[in-house]
Scaffold this motif. Structure first.
Motif, PDB file in Angstrom:
ATOM      1  N   ALA A 263      -8.180  -8.867  -1.492  1.00 31.91           N
ATOM      2  CA  ALA A 263      -8.537  -7.519  -2.511  1.00 31.91           C
ATOM      3  C   ALA A 263      -7.252  -6.281  -1.408  1.00 31.91           C
ATOM      4  N   THR A 264      -6.946  -5.384  -1.594  1.00 36.06           N
ATOM      5  CA  THR A 264      -6.105  -4.858  -1.310  1.00 36.06           C
ATOM      6  C   THR A 264      -6.003  -4.902   0.000  1.00 36.06           C
ATOM      7  N   ASP A 265      -4.632  -4.779   0.672  1.00 38.93           N
ATOM      8  CA  ASP A 265      -5.727  -4.426   2.503  1.00 38.93           C
ATOM      9  C   ASP A 265      -4.173  -3.997   2.689  1.00 38.93           C
ATOM     10  N   PRO A 266      -4.252  -3.735   3.924  1.00 41.58           N
ATOM     11  CA  PRO A 266      -3.023  -2.839   4.108  1.00 41.58           C
ATOM     12  C   PRO A 266      -1.606  -3.983   4.858  1.00 41.58           C
ATOM     13  N   LEU A 272       3.990  -7.736   0.555  1.00 40.67           N
ATOM     14  CA  LEU A 272       4.212  -7.890  -0.431  1.00 40.67           C
ATOM     15  C   LEU A 272       5.176  -6.753  -0.949  1.00 40.67           C
ATOM     16  N   LEU A 273       5.556  -5.259   0.037  1.00 36.86           N
ATOM     17  CA  LEU A 273       6.805  -3.905   0.007  1.00 36.86           C
ATOM     18  C   LEU A 273       7.810  -5.061   0.576  1.00 36.86           C
ATOM     19  N   GLY A 274       7.972  -5.880   1.374  1.00 37.48           N
ATOM     20  CA  GLY A 274       8.816  -7.050   2.351  1.00 37.48           C
ATOM     21  C   GLY A 274       9.211  -8.038   0.803  1.00 37.48           C
ATOM     22  N   SER A 296      -0.695   0.266  -1.880  1.00 35.49           N
ATOM     23  CA  SER A 296      -0.202   1.225  -1.595  1.00 35.49           C
ATOM     24  C   SER A 296       0.847   2.389  -1.645  1.00 35.49           C
ATOM     25  N   HIS A 297       1.477   3.295  -1.542  1.00 36.81           N
ATOM     26  CA  HIS A 297       2.722   3.707  -1.746  1.00 36.81           C
ATOM     27  C   HIS A 297       3.697   3.023  -0.883  1.00 36.81           C
ATOM     28  N   PRO A 327      -2.854  10.025  -9.057  1.00 35.79           N
ATOM     29  CA  PRO A 327      -1.661   9.584  -7.571  1.00 35.79           C
ATOM     30  C   PRO A 327      -2.514   9.207  -6.213  1.00 35.79           C
ATOM     31  N   HIS A 328      -1.466   7.624  -5.635  1.00 37.73           N
ATOM     32  CA  HIS A 328      -2.529   7.313  -4.507  1.00 37.73           C
ATOM     33  C   HIS A 328      -2.702   8.626  -3.471  1.00 37.73           C
TER      34      HIS A 328
END
Length: 745
Positions: A263-266, A272-274, A296-297, A327-328
């Protein structure tokens, strides 16, 4: 009476804090095996709270550790507190509290906590060995080594020749060991700290009185109760640590596939951004897969920008339209509106640029060059306002004081060990969702000053000085916040606090620099000096404040030289280049106003240490010359008065200003001046010159420099550069010349 009682309580809190500080300043000597007691404290906490998320390997790890002799336990904890996984057994003989260090290592080897180095450890060995040992290993393995090669060169060469490096050629082979079972240890430390942390330094800092612990709460629950959740978070934290490692695309694709089942998690989104950033210029498919999975943004912002960069314009448009539809967060919406208008609406400039260009502009004296916010405050005070720099401090302070119980003291507060200072559930909507009823019961009282005053005073009285990672305690915080609440009962402050509670990670920063008040009305200003840009998160906070009923404006600052402004141009000669380890030998300074030198200051200074011979040769200042000169402490007051009220100017000002500040610190005095650099200023005013060293600039502009590297002469020459920068003198450059070689102390 209420105010009197409040300040009595504040003072009592301050006295208590000072008493604690005084006590902590006494010398603390830790017991011989302090580190072992720390490790036992940690594993006892884990065994009491985390049994449900242990796997058999972790249970066996703890059982094996308990079965070790005390000597072996000490050796192991010493090992894990050291950097890296490879170590030399001889180094353990330096610990006097371990009676049989080599026997302890053998016991650890038998229990599989360490082993001799093997073929799989070669990469670690290349990073562990000294230059000499690495060179020997390379040579004995038939690999040529040049004497000019640095250790870094040898490491690269060794890592490219691992197959050729034979362990039998390693002289230190019999002395080297490698820590094993570190995966189990990493997982256990992760459960405790909630992040990848491979030592127990925090315990030591606590015992030395440097790091405060046990102040927010004492009853801790487990960070995880489900094994799956613990292992998933541990996986993503570990992968964030590995982002800089070399990994094949196949490995990454496999991990991305696994991430889709989570699940989506910070923490997942951070990884993922990295990954997206790492592969942006290498593999578009991996980058897009990571960004699409990230919830996440700024994931969708990156998608839109990259699609446009890769000339996939319709895909970029589709992402922007999806953001505009749902928008998030405000920052994402502002980006989409701006980017869409520029790329698809044929708008030439972005909204941030437009807002900045259309904002009000004020002119300030360059005395405020390094502190434009103070210049704006002074300007508005002349118009009857009171102002103060608040930025994020007002909002996180107000948030923390009102919601302290829910953040830190509640039985469900997400603090999991004595070192946690920030609730874990502030990263995302969980904090608000978990505490919604309690938070809303306070928010409905925001226009009832007496009720909010009671909450804030209760927090201050009971918790003043308790360290946390939201805000810093100061004596001015509570009065500032209470005054703000009293004057904003006609504003929707509750809307701002509710928004912060719902997504503190997004809404804790970006607030305007200044708070102004006139006739009881509060407003805010974001100050932008020359070269500053407006950011989306600042614009979103301005929008949030306006939604709550506040006036918010962006103010551009333009600089103007005040003809009456006094500058002091300073040059120093020193024993070397580092302020922390070298001292001043000469101070030269000239005071200028209106393009003229109006006063001078010059003195040799006894550096209280020998002057290196090459410095004596460079400056002409010898040990004999400074032997009877005054010490800096004897000229400090005169120099302080000479520069009082002036802008401190120097060529490469960081050097001179840094030395002066350090000398004042040595005599326990503060020294602060607005400062200006003629080197930077000349680059801006006269671009294109081959060298901006003082000697070359004076040669280029035909300025007298008869005694270079004597302080007063260099200060006078730097003053001439200042006159050129400020327009008091016309430049007189030579027709053609080669740059002059510079020698600096």
């Amino acid at each position: 009476m209420r105010a009197f009682c409040f300040w009595c309580r504040i003072l009592s809190c301050l006295f208590a804090s000072c008493a604690l500080l005084w006590a902590s300043m006494s010398v603390i000597v830790l017991p011989d095996k302090y580190y072992l007691s720390h490790f036992f404290e940690l594993i006892q906490h884990l065994e009491a709270h985390y049994q449900s998320v242990f796997e058999p390997a972790h249970v066996d790890f703890l059982k094996s550790f308990h079965a070790l002799s005390e000597d072996a336990q000490c050796a192991y904890v010493r090992m894990i507190n050291r950097k890296g996984l490879v170590f030399n057994n001889i180094s353990f003989t330096k610990y006097p509290e371990i009676n049989d260090p080599l026997g302890s290592l053998k016991e650890l080897e038998n229990a599989k906590f360490l082993s001799r180095v093997n073929e799989t450890d070669k990469l670690m060995l290349t990073e562990f060995l000294t230059k000499t040992d690495l060179a020997k290993w390379l040579k004995k393995s038939g690999i040529r080594v040049a004497s000019s090669e640095s250790r870094a060169d040898l490491v690269i060469k060794a890592q490219g020749s691992l197959d050729q490096l034979l362990l039998t050629n390693l002289e230190l082979y019999d002395e080297l060991f490698v820590q094993r079972r570190f995966e189990e240890l990493d997982y256990l430390l992760f459960l405790y700290f909630g992040k990848i942390q491979r030592n127990l330094t925090l315990y030591t800092l606590r015992d030395l009185g440097i790091r405060q612990a046990h102040s927010l709460k004492t009853d801790f629950k487990a960070r995880y109760i489900e094994l799956t959740a613990a292992k998933q978070d541990y996986f993503f934290y570990s992968e964030i640590e590995r982002l800089s490692d070399v990994q094949s695309e196949a490995e990454i694709l496999e991990k991305l596939e696994f991430s889709r089942s989570v699940a989506t998690d910070p923490i997942k989104d951070q990884w993922l951004l990295g990954i997206a950033i790492k592969f942006e210029d290498v593999n578009q498919d991996i980058t897009l897969a990571a960004l699409k999975e990230c919830g996440s943004h700024p994931a969708r912002e990156r998608q839109a920008r990259l699609f446009y960069k890769w000339e996939q314009v319709e895909q970029s448009r589709a992402v922007l339209e999806a953001i505009l539809e749902d928008p998030h967060c405000d920052e994402e919406l502002l980006f989409a509106e701006d980017f869409f208008a520029r790329k698809f609406g044929k708008k030439r400039t972005g909204s941030l640029t437009d807002i900045l260009k259309s904002s009000k502009q004020v002119t300030l004296s360059d005395v405020y060059l390094k502190k434009p916010e103070q210049g704006v405050i002074d300007l508005y005070q002349k118009q009857g306002y009171t102002g103060q720099f608040v930025e994020n401090y007002l909002w996180v302070g107000l948030f923390g004081l009102i919601f302290w119980e829910e953040l830190f003291a509640s039985p469900v507060a997400k603090l999991f060990n004595p070192f946690d200072r920030k609730p874990a559930d502030l990263a995302g909507p969980v904090f608000y969702n978990r505490n919604e009823v309690l938070l809303e019961s306070k928010l409905v009282q925001m226009n009832d000053y007496n009720a909010i005053e009671f909450i804030i005073l209760k927090t201050v009285t009971e918790h003043y000085g308790k360290m946390n990672d939201l805000f810093q305690w100061t004596t001015s915080l509570a009065p500032m916040v209470l005054d703000f609440v009293r004057k904003t009962r006609n504003k929707n402050v509750a809307h701002i606090l509710r928004t912060m509670a719902r997504r503190f990670d997004v809404y804790h920063s970006g607030y305007p620099d200044l708070m102004l008040e006139k006739n009881g009305e509060i407003s805010f200003i974001e100050v932008k000096a020359d070269g500053d840009s407006l950011k989306y998160n600042q614009l979103s906070k301005a929008r949030l404040l306006r939604e709550a009923g506040f006036d918010v404006e962006v103010l551009r600052v333009k600089w103007q030289s005040d003809p009456n402004q006094v500058y002091v141009v300073v040059d120093l000669e020193t024993t070397g280049g580092a302020p922390h380890s070298h001292r001043i030998t000469e101070i030269g300074a000239v005071k200028v106003q209106g393009g003229k030198i109006i006063d001078e200051f010059q003195t040799l200074v006894n550096p209280e240490r020998p002057i290196p011979s090459f410095i004596q040769k460079l400056t002409g200042i010898t040990d004999q010359m400074v032997a009877d000169a005054p010490k800096f402490s004897e000229v400090a007051e005169r120099f302080n008065q000479f520069t009082d009220g002036a802008i401190f100017v120097a060529h490469n000002v960081k050097f001179d200003y840094g030395f002066i500040q350090k000398e004042f610190l040595r005599i326990e005095q503060d020294y602060s001046r607005t400062h200006l650099c003629t080197c930077i200023g000349m680059k801006k005013s006269f671009p294109g010159i081959k060298s901006y060293g003082l000697k070359n600039l004076t040669n280029h502009f035909q300025i007298s420099l008869t005694q270079h590297h004597r302080a007063l002469c260099d200060a006078q020459a730097s003053a001439e550069l200042l006159f050129l920068m400020t327009g008091y003198k016309e430049p007189n450059p030579r027709k053609q010349e080669e740059p002059v070689a510079e020698q600096e102390t």
